[in-house]
Design a protein around this motif. Structure first.
Motif, PDB file in Angstrom:
ATOM      1  N   ASP A 120     -30.630  63.046 -16.893  1.00 27.44           N
ATOM      2  CA  ASP A 120     -29.367  63.708 -16.405  1.00 27.44           C
ATOM      3  C   ASP A 120     -29.656  64.162 -14.987  1.00 27.44           C
TER       4      ASP A 120
ATOM      5  N   LEU B  33     -27.864  66.558 -12.052  1.00 24.76           N
ATOM      6  CA  LEU B  33     -27.075  67.746 -12.149  1.00 24.76           C
ATOM      7  C   LEU B  33     -26.844  68.108 -10.502  1.00 24.76           C
TER       8      LEU B  33
ATOM      9  N   THR C 206     -22.431  66.565 -13.998  1.00 27.67           N
ATOM     10  CA  THR C 206     -23.410  65.907 -14.730  1.00 27.67           C
ATOM     11  C   THR C 206     -23.440  64.481 -14.806  1.00 27.67           C
TER      12      THR C 206
END
Length: 86
Positions: free
Chosen positions: A17, A19, A53
């Motif tokens: 991920d 972010l 995200t």
């Protein structure tokens, strides 16, 4: 402007991920290169202002190893770094 980008988890085994926060919407392009500079993955994502995200599920297909990740927004490099696939 993009404030800071965090990649999690790193090292990773499947998905990774990104972010980050940005003050304006736009298109983010994520590119992943192997250690010899060959592009292994490219992903374009439309983002909104505020917190974002991006899950890179395609990272699960990468072989184990060290990769460089580049993040561009509106065709400008905003971040780069190393990610490790275990």
């Amino acid at each position: 402007a993009v404030l800071a980008i965090q990649t999690t988890p790193n090292p990773f085994t499947s998905n990774i991920d990104l972010l980050f926060q940005t003050d304006e919407p736009g298109i983010v392009t994520i590119r992943v290169f192997n250690i010899t500079g060959q592009q292994q993955l490219v992903k374009n994502v439309s983002v909104s202002s505020g917190s974002n995200t991006i899950r890179i599920t395609e990272a699960a297909n990468l072989a184990k190893g060290v990769y460089m990740i580049q993040v561009n927004k509106n065709n400008k490099l905003i971040s780069s770094g190393k990610i490790i696939k275990q």
